[in-house]
Design a protein around this motif. Structure first.
Motif, PDB file in Angstrom:
ATOM      1  N   VAL A 199       0.923  -1.060   0.084  1.00 43.23           N
ATOM      2  CA  VAL A 199       0.136   0.140   0.092  1.00 43.23           C
ATOM      3  C   VAL A 199       0.944   1.464  -0.089  1.00 43.23           C
ATOM      4  N   THR A 200       2.031   1.336   0.720  1.00 46.64           N
ATOM      5  CA  THR A 200       3.155   2.592   0.569  1.00 46.64           C
ATOM      6  C   THR A 200       3.680   2.582  -0.531  1.00 46.64           C
ATOM      7  N   ARG A 201       3.745   1.737  -1.085  1.00 42.33           N
ATOM      8  CA  ARG A 201       4.318   1.683  -2.779  1.00 42.33           C
ATOM      9  C   ARG A 201       3.163   2.527  -3.766  1.00 42.33           C
ATOM     10  N   GLY A 202       1.811   2.036  -3.461  1.00 38.76           N
ATOM     11  CA  GLY A 202       0.941   2.829  -3.959  1.00 38.76           C
ATOM     12  C   GLY A 202       0.671   4.116  -3.569  1.00 38.76           C
ATOM     13  N   SER A 203       1.013   4.636  -2.210  1.00 40.14           N
ATOM     14  CA  SER A 203       1.038   6.085  -1.847  1.00 40.14           C
ATOM     15  C   SER A 203       2.046   6.734  -2.278  1.00 40.14           C
ATOM     16  N   ARG A 204       3.232   5.905  -2.587  1.00 43.30           N
ATOM     17  CA  ARG A 204       4.472   6.682  -3.109  1.00 43.30           C
ATOM     18  C   ARG A 204       4.397   7.113  -4.675  1.00 43.30           C
ATOM     19  N   MET A 205       3.525   6.121  -5.535  1.00 34.60           N
ATOM     20  CA  MET A 205       3.146   6.616  -6.639  1.00 34.60           C
ATOM     21  C   MET A 205       2.540   7.714  -6.829  1.00 34.60           C
ATOM     22  N   LEU A 206       1.491   7.876  -5.994  1.00 29.72           N
ATOM     23  CA  LEU A 206       0.594   9.180  -6.032  1.00 29.72           C
ATOM     24  C   LEU A 206       1.501  10.374  -5.702  1.00 29.72           C
ATOM     25  N   GLN A 207       2.342  10.238  -4.837  1.00 28.70           N
ATOM     26  CA  GLN A 207       3.305  11.285  -4.363  1.00 28.70           C
ATOM     27  C   GLN A 207       4.155  11.794  -5.674  1.00 28.70           C
ATOM     28  N   GLU A 208       4.438  10.744  -6.212  1.00 25.91           N
ATOM     29  CA  GLU A 208       5.542  11.020  -7.469  1.00 25.91           C
ATOM     30  C   GLU A 208       5.029  11.364  -8.576  1.00 25.91           C
ATOM     31  N   ASN A 209       3.853  11.156  -8.774  1.00 31.08           N
ATOM     32  CA  ASN A 209       2.964  11.600 -10.039  1.00 31.08           C
ATOM     33  C   ASN A 209       1.687  11.902  -9.654  1.00 31.08           C
ATOM     34  N   PRO A 210       1.738  12.975  -8.889  1.00 27.13           N
ATOM     35  CA  PRO A 210       0.268  13.648  -8.356  1.00 27.13           C
ATOM     36  C   PRO A 210      -0.623  14.111  -9.449  1.00 27.13           C
ATOM     37  N   ASP A 211      -0.237  15.042 -10.392  1.00 29.52           N
ATOM     38  CA  ASP A 211      -1.072  15.585 -11.537  1.00 29.52           C
ATOM     39  C   ASP A 211      -1.561  14.297 -12.320  1.00 29.52           C
ATOM     40  N   LEU A 212      -0.814  13.541 -12.801  1.00 31.52           N
ATOM     41  CA  LEU A 212      -1.173  12.299 -13.637  1.00 31.52           C
ATOM     42  C   LEU A 212      -2.200  11.653 -12.997  1.00 31.52           C
ATOM     43  N   LEU A 213      -2.046  10.948 -11.863  1.00 29.94           N
ATOM     44  CA  LEU A 213      -2.789  10.205 -11.201  1.00 29.94           C
ATOM     45  C   LEU A 213      -4.077  10.710 -10.708  1.00 29.94           C
ATOM     46  N   LYS A 214      -4.150  12.057 -10.487  1.00 32.91           N
ATOM     47  CA  LYS A 214      -5.429  12.571 -10.066  1.00 32.91           C
ATOM     48  C   LYS A 214      -6.310  13.032 -11.212  1.00 32.91           C
ATOM     49  N   ARG A 215      -5.653  12.972 -12.377  1.00 31.51           N
ATOM     50  CA  ARG A 215      -6.491  12.835 -13.489  1.00 31.51           C
ATOM     51  C   ARG A 215      -7.129  11.907 -13.730  1.00 31.51           C
ATOM     52  N   VAL A 216      -6.588  10.561 -13.388  1.00 30.44           N
ATOM     53  CA  VAL A 216      -7.233   9.132 -13.743  1.00 30.44           C
ATOM     54  C   VAL A 216      -8.037   8.819 -12.458  1.00 30.44           C
ATOM     55  N   PHE A 217      -7.613   9.132 -11.302  1.00 32.77           N
ATOM     56  CA  PHE A 217      -7.804   8.741 -10.021  1.00 32.77           C
ATOM     57  C   PHE A 217      -8.564  10.206  -9.262  1.00 32.77           C
ATOM     58  N   PRO A 218      -9.574  10.822  -9.729  1.00 34.82           N
ATOM     59  CA  PRO A 218      -9.997  11.890  -8.885  1.00 34.82           C
ATOM     60  C   PRO A 218     -10.335  11.597  -7.540  1.00 34.82           C
TER      61      PRO A 218
END
Length: 101
Positions: A76-95
Motif C-alpha cells: 500500500v505504501t508503494r501505491g501511496s508513493r506512486m501518488l506522491q511521485e505522479n500527483p497530477d497524472l494520477l489525479k486526472r485518472v483517479f480523482p
C-alpha cells in the motif's frame, strides 16, 4: 543500457495501446487481449495496484486498504508513493471523491 531498453519497451507498449484504443473492441475483446499478453498473476497484480491507488486517492487509510485487499502495508505504501511521485497524472485518472461532486 538496461534503462534505455526499458524506455523503448514502454514506448512500444504505449504505441500499441494507442493503436488498440481505435479498434472496435468490446469489454470481452479487451479482457481476452489482456489474457493474451499477461498471466493471471500479472492481471491480478495490476488490478490490485489500481485498487490501491484508487482507494488512497479517495482518502482511505493505508491500514484499512491493507486489510480490505489482503496486502501488506509495504504494498500500500508503494501505491501511496506512486501518488506522491505522479500527483497530477494520477489525479486526472483517479480523482478524489470530493473533487468528483
Amino acid at each position: 543500457m538496461f534503462h534505455n531498453k526499458s524506455q523503448k519497451t514502454s514506448k512500444e507498449i504505449i504505441h500499441f495501446l494507442n493503436e488498440v484504443k481505435y479498434k472496435d473492441l468490446n469489454s470481452n475483446d479487451c479482457e481476452q487481449l489482456l489474457k493474451v499478453f499477461l498471466t493471471p498473476a500479472e492481471i491480478d497484480a495490476i488490478s490490485q495496484r489500481v485498487q490501491i491507488v484508487d482507494l488512497i486517492s479517495k482518502g482511505v487509510a493505508q491500514r484499512e486498504i491493507s486489510e480490505k485487499l489482503g496486502v501488506g502495508i509495504a504494498t500500500v505504501t508503494r501505491g501511496s508513493r506512486m501518488l506522491q511521485e505522479n500527483p497530477d497524472l494520477l489525479k486526472r485518472v483517479f480523482p478524489r471523491e470530493e473533487e468528483t461532486h
